[in-house]
Design an enzyme around this catalytic site. Sequence first.
Site, PDB file in Angstrom:
ATOM      1  N   ARG A   1     -10.517 -11.563   1.891  1.00 18.10           N
ATOM      2  CA  ARG A   1     -11.364 -12.653   1.381  1.00 18.10           C
ATOM      3  C   ARG A   1     -10.632 -13.987   1.443  1.00 18.10           C
ATOM      4  NH1 ARG A   1     -11.885  -9.396  -4.137  1.00 18.10           N
ATOM      5  NH2 ARG A   1     -11.457  -7.727  -2.653  1.00 18.10           N
TER       6      ARG A   1
ATOM      7  N   LYS B   1       0.843  -1.199   0.000  1.00 20.00           N
ATOM      8  CA  LYS B   1       0.000   0.000   0.000  1.00 20.00           C
ATOM      9  C   LYS B   1       0.877   1.247   0.000  1.00 20.00           C
ATOM     10  CE  LYS B   1      -4.023  -1.815   2.518  1.00 20.00           C
ATOM     11  NZ  LYS B   1      -5.016  -1.622   1.436  1.00 20.00           N
TER      12      LYS B   1
HETATM   13  N1  BES Z   1      -8.283  -3.735   4.319  1.00 23.46           N
HETATM   14  C1  BES Z   1      -8.413  -3.336   2.975  1.00 23.46           C
HETATM   15  C2  BES Z   1      -9.701  -2.576   2.706  1.00 23.46           C
HETATM   16  C3  BES Z   1      -9.759  -1.163   3.185  1.00 23.46           C
HETATM   17  C4  BES Z   1      -9.099  -0.160   2.519  1.00 23.46           C
HETATM   18  C5  BES Z   1     -10.527  -0.839   4.271  1.00 23.46           C
HETATM   19  C6  BES Z   1      -9.189   1.146   2.955  1.00 23.46           C
HETATM   20  C7  BES Z   1     -10.632   0.463   4.708  1.00 23.46           C
HETATM   21  C8  BES Z   1      -9.949   1.457   4.045  1.00 23.46           C
HETATM   22  C9  BES Z   1      -8.412  -4.554   2.059  1.00 23.46           C
HETATM   23  O1  BES Z   1      -7.630  -5.607   2.461  1.00 23.46           O
HETATM   24  C10 BES Z   1      -7.891  -4.104   0.748  1.00 23.46           C
HETATM   25  O2  BES Z   1      -6.760  -3.736   0.682  1.00 23.46           O
HETATM   26  N2  BES Z   1      -8.731  -4.125  -0.280  1.00 23.46           N
HETATM   27  C11 BES Z   1      -8.381  -3.710  -1.572  1.00 23.46           C
HETATM   28  C12 BES Z   1      -8.925  -4.707  -2.554  1.00 23.46           C
HETATM   29  C13 BES Z   1      -8.410  -4.532  -3.943  1.00 23.46           C
HETATM   30  C14 BES Z   1      -6.942  -4.883  -4.015  1.00 23.46           C
HETATM   31  C15 BES Z   1      -9.215  -5.417  -4.863  1.00 23.46           C
HETATM   32  C16 BES Z   1      -8.976  -2.327  -1.804  1.00 23.46           C
HETATM   33  O3  BES Z   1     -10.100  -2.088  -1.343  1.00 23.46           O
HETATM   34  O4  BES Z   1      -8.317  -1.504  -2.408  1.00 23.46           O
HETATM   35 MN    MN Z   2      -5.622  -5.411   1.794  1.00 25.92          MN
END
Ligand code: BES
Ligand code: MN
Length: 494
Positions: free
Chosen positions: A351, A277
């Site tokens: 997931r 990230k």
């Molecule tokens: N934990 C995150 C989701 C999230 C992001 C929650 C920002 C709250 C604030 C999750 O694991 C994630 O990174 N999801 C990705 C999925 C994508 C790679 C398909 C996302 O939402 O960007």
């Molecule tokens: Mn994630």
Amino acid sequence: MLPHFSFAEQAPELAPVDVLVLGHFEDDALPEATAAIDRATEGLIGRARARGDARTRLGYTALLRYPSGVPAERILLVGLGKRAEFDALAFRSALDSAHRALRDLPARRWGNTLLQIEIPHRDESWRTRQAVLSAAQAAYRYSATKRPKNDEGQGPEEVLLFGVERPVQALNEAAAEARAVALARELGNLPPNICTPAYLAERARALAEGETLASVEILDRAAMEQLGMGALLAVAKGSANEPRLIVLSWKGGPSEQAPIALVGKGITFDTGGINLKPSNGIEEMKFDMCGAAAVIAVFQAVRELRLPINLIAIAAAVENMPDGAAYRPSDVITAMDGTTIEVLNTDAEGRLILCDAMLYAKRFKPQAMVDVATLTGACVVALGKHASGLMSRDEALAAELLAASEESLDRAWRLPLWKDYDKQLESAFADIANIGGKWAGAITAGCFLARFAEGVPWAHLDIAGTAWEEGRKGLATGRPVSLLLSWLRRRAAS
Ligand code: BES
Ligand code: MN
Ligand code: ZN
């Protein structure tokens, strides 16, 4: 840490409290308690209103110090807006404004008279619950890893509720719920170097102790390898903090009754893994275990209230880190049921841990299963920070959860899980891919999970927007503990 809640024995004009909360409308007579205080103080309320010190706009608060004629040390006059518009949400928002205004006062004994104000479709028990939860929400302080600042008040020690006919059960339920919310908040707020998978497991273990109807099973890496949880373990590979699958069980219902299963995402820190990230906001990813915190907290309340249900609360606790041993984009991994998954993004890890946890939950043959997860940024884009995303292919279960969300004001909004979206998860190299492309990211994540819930009435709550307040000083909210407890209380009663 939370204040003690009780029903007042005296009339508000006779109660020796440090602060008394009174309401007033823009276009209606003073509520009974407000009028009584006005009389006892020879018109203090009327003067404050007439001189513009106390406005009637919803949530406007005015503090009147050291009134004469009543034992109360202070009065907090809260605007209630227009009488005809005063509904459940307005009621909660008036409570929240009042409690926020009180939290830094030196007042330890709070009195609240807003409960006597009637609102459509919400009875005394409901008003009592909301008063307790709102006060507890404001009284919560995070202190585990810091010293309190000098100018912070100590918060309330005692909260007295005026104007209801002692709905004792509602008060007890609300106090247990408030403690559960506070636990979920505390676990969420703890830093990820303390709140590791092993730490969550120990906190959960303590909740099962000394109670014959409760038990806990904690699966470590070796146990999960035995079970073939290749998806969960792939996420765990890059981390020195070993994963845990925490399985809490409560047997309060008839032994032959199928349990309700709750499954929580417990990523104790989500770096994104090899799909790292960006730095901006990454620190908020300590909250990526709020789903796990919620199901553990719900378990605590169910145990405390001894609800007559059977409950399995599963928390999948894993850290998602980049490392030489970490899983990579394009890896093909295998879940516990043999489904192969192409990892197209290591940041779509929630997931992956949930599918194995849900498959494990199915072994208990649940009558219903609900997973709770800070799953997608896309859900926050869709619904903002007000509503959790609810997804389900089971109409009856979706309706029950939506009703619970209305009841508790812990709101959720449904998104579709139509089969049309399943196509986005197709993979050339595995049975399914772990991401669904650019569009409808919250829904394709839901579709991914749906595949592993097959055969069980199941719903998914995406709490990515609701589990914490954003920003430097944002705290975990404890959502959706209230929604889930409202739902479970209804199930217990039916
Ligand atoms: N934990 C995150 C989701 C999230 C992001 C929650 C920002 C709250 C604030 C999750 O694991 C994630 O990174 N999801 C990705 C999925 C994508 C790679 C398909 C996302 O939402 O960007
Ligand atoms: Mn994630
Ligand atoms: Zn995550």
